[in-house]
Write a protein that holds these residues in place. Structure first.
Motif, short mmCIF file in Angstrom:
data_model
loop_
_atom_site.label_atom_id
_atom_site.label_comp_id
_atom_site.label_asym_id
_atom_site.label_seq_id
_atom_site.Cartn_x
_atom_site.Cartn_y
_atom_site.Cartn_z
N PHE A 1 0.83 -1.21 0.00
CA PHE A 1 0.00 0.00 0.00
C PHE A 1 0.86 1.25 0.00
O PHE A 1 0.66 2.16 -0.82
N ALA A 2 1.85 1.31 0.88
CA ALA A 2 2.73 2.48 0.98
C ALA A 2 3.58 2.65 -0.27
O ALA A 2 3.75 3.77 -0.78
N ARG A 3 4.11 1.53 -0.79
CA ARG A 3 4.95 1.60 -2.00
C ARG A 3 4.16 2.10 -3.20
O ARG A 3 4.69 2.83 -4.05
N HIS A 4 2.90 1.70 -3.28
CA HIS A 4 2.06 2.12 -4.41
C HIS A 4 1.95 3.64 -4.48
O HIS A 4 1.98 4.22 -5.57
N GLU B 1 1.10 6.83 7.30
CA GLU B 1 0.45 7.80 8.18
C GLU B 1 0.06 9.09 7.44
O GLU B 1 -0.77 9.86 7.92
N LEU B 2 0.61 9.29 6.24
CA LEU B 2 0.27 10.48 5.44
C LEU B 2 -0.89 10.22 4.48
O LEU B 2 -1.34 11.14 3.80
N TYR C 1 -4.53 1.50 10.88
CA TYR C 1 -5.07 2.82 11.22
C TYR C 1 -5.84 2.84 12.53
O TYR C 1 -5.81 3.83 13.25
N ARG C 2 -6.55 1.78 12.86
CA ARG C 2 -7.34 1.78 14.09
C ARG C 2 -6.53 1.42 15.32
O ARG C 2 -6.71 2.00 16.38
N ILE C 3 -5.64 0.44 15.21
CA ILE C 3 -4.89 -0.04 16.37
C ILE C 3 -3.55 0.68 16.49
O ILE C 3 -3.27 1.31 17.51
#
Length: 136
Positions: A32-35, A41-42, A77-79
């Motif tokens: 997800f972040a690499r995509h 967090e941003l 995101y929730r935990i």
């Protein structure tokens, strides 16, 4: 491993998630972040939606295959981030409804004629008749 992923891993270990789940979640968050070429967090719910559309439309993943991705993002995101995002921010796809296979009368006859034992054939015919009666 980034500090964020390390923190997420510790959160998963505290909750005693299975090792395969931990590996899967870390892989999903990394992808997800690499995509987006940005730290998770941003990223906002809009990017989550864009990511899920990308996986479904471009990568042609089945709705059931999106479950681990959604689970990983919910956990992140929730935990780990302690954001109070709602379920609408992490939409789960509906599972397709599959209709049962209905045999034609000829196929039912062929099936019963293939059973050599009269006793077993009778048992199956009674079970089939009861199942048909219950559907009505």
């Amino acid at each position: 491993m980034t500090p964020l992923l390390q923190r997420m891993l510790h959160d998963m270990q505290i909750r005693n998630l299975a090792e395969n789940t931990q590996k899967s979640y870390l892989l999903q968050v990394s992808s997800f972040a690499r995509h987006f070429c940005r730290w998770p967090e941003l990223l906002s719910p809009d990017e989550i939606r864009t990511w899920l559309v990308y996986l479904r439309e471009e990568r042609k993943l089945a709705p059931a295959s999106l479950g681990p991705t959604i689970g990983a993002l919910r956990f992140l995101y929730r935990i780990t981030h302690k954001r109070d995002w709602s379920d609408e921010d992490f939409p789960l796809p509906r599972k397709p409804v599959r209709l049962p296979v209905i045999l034609s009368p000829g196929e039912v006859t062929t099936f019963f004629n293939a059973i050599p034992s009269l006793k077993q054939r009778t048992i199956l015919m009674i079970a089939y008749a009861l199942a048909c009666a219950c559907r009505r």
